[in-house]
Design a protein around this motif. Structure first.
Motif, PDB file in Angstrom:
ATOM      1  N   ARG A 113       0.927  -1.131   0.063  1.00 26.38           N
ATOM      2  CA  ARG A 113       0.066  -0.046  -0.060  1.00 26.38           C
ATOM      3  C   ARG A 113       0.877   1.244   0.062  1.00 26.38           C
ATOM      4  NH1 ARG A 113      -4.484   2.443   3.855  1.00 26.38           N
ATOM      5  NH2 ARG A 113      -2.790   3.764   4.563  1.00 26.38           N
ATOM      6  N   CYS A 114       0.377   2.391  -0.641  1.00 19.07           N
ATOM      7  CA  CYS A 114       1.314   3.315  -1.045  1.00 19.07           C
ATOM      8  C   CYS A 114       0.269   4.725  -0.839  1.00 19.07           C
ATOM      9  CB  CYS A 114       2.278   3.386  -2.235  1.00 19.07           C
ATOM     10  SG  CYS A 114       3.667   4.532  -2.037  1.00 19.07           S
ATOM     11  N   ASP A 115      -0.381   4.825   0.106  1.00 23.67           N
ATOM     12  CA  ASP A 115      -1.351   5.813   0.097  1.00 23.67           C
ATOM     13  C   ASP A 115      -1.010   7.083   1.098  1.00 23.67           C
ATOM     14  OD1 ASP A 115      -3.109   4.438  -1.610  1.00 23.67           O
ATOM     15  OD2 ASP A 115      -4.047   3.478  -0.063  1.00 23.67           O
ATOM     16  N   SER A 116      -0.483   6.751   2.281  1.00 21.57           N
ATOM     17  CA  SER A 116      -0.280   7.784   3.227  1.00 21.57           C
ATOM     18  C   SER A 116       0.875   8.493   2.860  1.00 21.57           C
ATOM     19  CB  SER A 116      -0.120   7.317   4.628  1.00 21.57           C
ATOM     20  OG  SER A 116       0.957   6.332   4.588  1.00 21.57           O
ATOM     21  N   VAL A 117       1.254   9.607   3.491  1.00 23.13           N
ATOM     22  CA  VAL A 117       2.505  10.438   3.147  1.00 23.13           C
ATOM     23  C   VAL A 117       3.779   9.560   3.659  1.00 23.13           C
ATOM     24  CG1 VAL A 117       3.907  12.238   4.100  1.00 23.13           C
ATOM     25  CG2 VAL A 117       1.389  12.462   3.591  1.00 23.13           C
ATOM     26  N   TRP A 118       3.627   8.594   4.771  1.00 22.62           N
ATOM     27  CA  TRP A 118       4.895   8.063   5.252  1.00 22.62           C
ATOM     28  C   TRP A 118       5.173   6.845   3.948  1.00 22.62           C
ATOM     29  CZ3 TRP A 118       8.793   9.234   7.972  1.00 22.62           C
ATOM     30  CH2 TRP A 118       8.496  10.185   8.900  1.00 22.62           C
ATOM     31  N   GLU A 119       3.914   6.248   3.792  1.00 22.44           N
ATOM     32  CA  GLU A 119       3.954   5.367   2.655  1.00 22.44           C
ATOM     33  C   GLU A 119       4.710   5.616   1.542  1.00 22.44           C
ATOM     34  OE1 GLU A 119       0.103   2.439   4.101  1.00 22.44           O
ATOM     35  OE2 GLU A 119      -0.276   3.957   2.561  1.00 22.44           O
ATOM     36  N   PHE A 136      11.965   0.685  -0.118  1.00 20.50           N
ATOM     37  CA  PHE A 136      11.649  -0.334   0.475  1.00 20.50           C
ATOM     38  C   PHE A 136      12.009  -1.585  -0.437  1.00 20.50           C
ATOM     39  CE2 PHE A 136       9.610  -4.511   1.744  1.00 20.50           C
ATOM     40  CZ  PHE A 136      10.366  -5.032   2.848  1.00 20.50           C
ATOM     41  N   VAL A 137      11.053  -1.353  -1.502  1.00 19.34           N
ATOM     42  CA  VAL A 137      11.323  -2.480  -2.682  1.00 19.34           C
ATOM     43  C   VAL A 137      12.691  -2.076  -3.487  1.00 19.34           C
ATOM     44  CG1 VAL A 137      10.138  -3.463  -4.857  1.00 19.34           C
ATOM     45  CG2 VAL A 137       8.665  -2.480  -2.666  1.00 19.34           C
ATOM     46  N   PHE A 138      13.056  -1.048  -3.538  1.00 26.22           N
ATOM     47  CA  PHE A 138      14.087  -0.676  -4.108  1.00 26.22           C
ATOM     48  C   PHE A 138      15.466  -1.049  -3.557  1.00 26.22           C
ATOM     49  CE2 PHE A 138      17.981   2.308  -4.768  1.00 26.22           C
ATOM     50  CZ  PHE A 138      17.858   2.454  -5.854  1.00 26.22           C
ATOM     51  N   PHE A 139      15.537  -1.039  -2.137  1.00 24.49           N
ATOM     52  CA  PHE A 139      16.507  -1.541  -1.212  1.00 24.49           C
ATOM     53  C   PHE A 139      16.596  -3.138  -1.397  1.00 24.49           C
ATOM     54  CE2 PHE A 139      16.249   2.448   1.600  1.00 24.49           C
ATOM     55  CZ  PHE A 139      16.968   3.256   0.741  1.00 24.49           C
ATOM     56  N   HIS A 142       1.272   5.265   9.762  1.00 27.56           N
ATOM     57  CA  HIS A 142       2.178   6.285  10.822  1.00 27.56           C
ATOM     58  C   HIS A 142       3.657   5.855  10.632  1.00 27.56           C
ATOM     59  CE1 HIS A 142       4.014   7.790  14.783  1.00 27.56           C
ATOM     60  NE2 HIS A 142       2.785   8.686  14.663  1.00 27.56           N
ATOM     61  N   TRP A 143       4.746   6.992  10.609  1.00 27.06           N
ATOM     62  CA  TRP A 143       5.992   6.385  10.602  1.00 27.06           C
ATOM     63  C   TRP A 143       6.376   5.319  11.757  1.00 27.06           C
ATOM     64  CZ3 TRP A 143       9.695   6.591  14.585  1.00 27.06           C
ATOM     65  CH2 TRP A 143       9.135   7.104  15.808  1.00 27.06           C
ATOM     66  N   PRO A 188      12.459   4.514 -11.994  1.00 24.91           N
ATOM     67  CA  PRO A 188      11.559   3.429 -12.336  1.00 24.91           C
ATOM     68  C   PRO A 188      10.623   2.975 -10.985  1.00 24.91           C
ATOM     69  CG  PRO A 188      13.902   3.063 -13.188  1.00 24.91           C
ATOM     70  CD  PRO A 188      13.951   4.099 -12.302  1.00 24.91           C
ATOM     71  N   MET A 189      11.289   2.646  -9.692  1.00 23.83           N
ATOM     72  CA  MET A 189      10.482   2.378  -8.819  1.00 23.83           C
ATOM     73  C   MET A 189       9.449   3.492  -8.295  1.00 23.83           C
ATOM     74  SD  MET A 189       9.890  -0.494  -7.221  1.00 23.83           S
ATOM     75  CE  MET A 189      11.519  -1.358  -7.665  1.00 23.83           C
ATOM     76  N   LEU A 190       9.834   4.627  -8.432  1.00 24.23           N
ATOM     77  CA  LEU A 190       8.786   5.434  -8.061  1.00 24.23           C
ATOM     78  C   LEU A 190       7.679   5.483  -9.002  1.00 24.23           C
ATOM     79  CD1 LEU A 190      10.743   8.691  -7.197  1.00 24.23           C
ATOM     80  CD2 LEU A 190       9.404   7.377  -5.605  1.00 24.23           C
ATOM     81  N   ARG A 191       7.781   5.172 -10.478  1.00 23.15           N
ATOM     82  CA  ARG A 191       6.926   5.249 -11.440  1.00 23.15           C
ATOM     83  C   ARG A 191       6.017   3.884 -11.230  1.00 23.15           C
ATOM     84  NH1 ARG A 191      10.942   7.429 -15.137  1.00 23.15           N
ATOM     85  NH2 ARG A 191      11.620   5.208 -15.749  1.00 23.15           N
ATOM     86  N   GLU A 192       6.686   2.947 -10.957  1.00 23.55           N
ATOM     87  CA  GLU A 192       5.949   1.601 -10.522  1.00 23.55           C
ATOM     88  C   GLU A 192       4.894   1.814  -9.364  1.00 23.55           C
ATOM     89  OE1 GLU A 192       4.989  -2.669 -10.203  1.00 23.55           O
ATOM     90  OE2 GLU A 192       5.860  -1.424 -11.691  1.00 23.55           O
ATOM     91  N   TYR A 193       5.260   2.487  -8.496  1.00 24.07           N
ATOM     92  CA  TYR A 193       4.450   2.799  -7.500  1.00 24.07           C
ATOM     93  C   TYR A 193       3.503   3.930  -7.651  1.00 24.07           C
ATOM     94  CZ  TYR A 193       5.159  -1.051  -4.412  1.00 24.07           C
ATOM     95  OH  TYR A 193       5.477  -2.363  -3.938  1.00 24.07           O
ATOM     96  N   ARG A 194       3.788   4.746  -8.911  1.00 26.36           N
ATOM     97  CA  ARG A 194       2.618   5.987  -9.094  1.00 26.36           C
ATOM     98  C   ARG A 194       3.106   7.069  -8.345  1.00 26.36           C
ATOM     99  NH1 ARG A 194      -0.392   1.279  -9.628  1.00 26.36           N
ATOM    100  NH2 ARG A 194      -1.195   0.673 -11.729  1.00 26.36           N
TER     101      ARG A 194
END
Length: 376
Positions: A170-176, A183-186, A263-264, A325-331
């Motif tokens: 999930r990648c909706d909140s500011v912290w996500e 996380f996926v990149f690392f 939350h962080w 590329p990972m940022l594009r993957e997660y829009r």
């Protein structure tokens, strides 16, 4: 100047010598097999009332042409997880395919999830002894209807003993948005997917939310007893299977994590729970990881902004380009790419905290259990 040149050299190696880990690529669909083998899915669940219904509906809602069974292992839940799983199954086209069992008490030397998976595998042997594949998934993962068929087709056509997908977090909140793509990149940097699927490479990894393992491979390694004490169970399973059979790991299109990290603190705990385990509880490895993270992610912006050293600017730019590329993957927006050092600092601090928790005998905490080995 020397430090900035060293940082730039690190990024040159990462970009051109790390199997293209930063690229986001998906393979073409695998051809359908002539015969669809029997599959049994296993979901370990401990106090997962808020997500188990969706996970069960996703598994039993698969458009899979072959026989499919599901074992939910209720690991001493106190929130009605088992009843919710049964109610969810009743709404699907395969209500009879669900079996819910209760896990026995956790034996000494076993991590909780691996013990629940072992209990599920024992039940699967009774329910579907002829099943060729075991589909291991989590209670907080919702799979789209075509996921299993694609997994089986891949395993059959490429003769893989383990096929895994990293579920879309999930990648909706500011912290996500700040932490999840990183996380996926690392992870991909640590375990380049191209090397995972290369039989000549020793790199082995999997993602626990979606793993299709051949029953023969699990029998060959001795079942889950082979990884009974592991907290990072998915990568440990892949490492056991790969020496005797091919494995594969890809990013998922239609397997989605239901777990929110609004939350962080929840993201911090996710990292701190297993970071020191990944370093094998070694102070020397921790020191190396800290030095490596500082040189790779923190030196470039500090030297670029503070001393305006041109190699540092190039290293920072290479870092941002690799992350795009990972940022594009997660829009996510492109301007998050230069902020990767901020996220790296967050990860570094959580990793140090992971070691601190271990020293305080609080490592590996999850669902009321402290599962990291006790320090001497």
């Amino acid at each position: 100047m020397a430090l900035s040149l060293l940082s730039l050299a690190v990024w040159a190696v990462l970009l051109f010598g790390r199997a293209g880990f930063w690229r986001v690529r998906r393979p073409p669909a695998a051809p359908a097999p002539a015969h669809w083998p029997e599959v049994v899915a296993i979901i370990p669940a401990r106090d997962e009332a808020d997500v188990i219904g969706s996970a069960v509906a996703g598994v039993l809602g698969q458009r899979y042409p072959g026989p499919l069974w599901l074992v939910v292992v209720d690991d001493h839940s106190a929130d009605g997880t088992a009843d919710i799983a049964r109610a969810a199954a009743a709404t699907t086209a395969r209500p009879q395919a669900l079996t819910v069992i209760g896990a026995r008490e956790l034996p000494a030397g076993w991590s909780g999830k691996v013990w629940a998976q072992s209990e599920g595998l024992a039940a699967a042997d009774r329910i579907a002894p002829q099943a060729r594949y075991v589909w291991l998934t989590d209670a907080d993962i919702r799979h789209g209807p075509g996921v299993l068929a694609a997994l089986v087709a891949r395993a059959e056509s490429e003769r893989r003993d383990l096929v895994s997908l990293m579920a879309r977090l999930r990648c909706d909140s500011v912290w996500e948005r700040l932490v999840v793509p990183a996380f996926v990149f690392f992870f991909a940097k640590l375990y380049p997917f191209a090397r995972v699927r290369d039989p000549r490479s020793r790199v082995a990894a999997a993602a626990g939310g979606c793993m299709l393992a051949s029953r023969a491979a699990l029998a060959r390694i001795g079942g889950f007893a082979a990884i009974r004490g592991e907290l990072i169970d998915d990568c440990s399973l892949a490492a056991r299977i790969k020496p005797g059979g091919a494995i594969r790991l890809d990013l998922a299109d239609d397997s989605v994590s239901l777990r929110p990290y609004d939350h962080w603190r929840s993201l911090w705990d996710m990292i701190a729970r297993s970071a020191y385990t990944q370093l094998r509880y070694s102070p020397l490895r921790l020191a190396g990881a800290v030095a490596g993270m500082v040189l790779t992610y923190l030196v470039p912006p500090v030297l670029a902004l503070g001393w305006r050293v041109w190699p540092a600017w190039l290293a920072w730019a290479a870092m941002a380009l690799a992350y795009l590329p990972m940022l594009r993957e997660y829009r996510q927006p492109w301007w998050l790419a230069p902020l990767l050092p901020v996220t790296a600092l967050f990860y570094l601090a959580a990793t140090i905290d992971s070691a601190r928790r271990y020293r305080l005998r609080r490592g590996g905490q999850w669902k009321g259990r402290t599962q990291a080995p006790v320090r001497p």
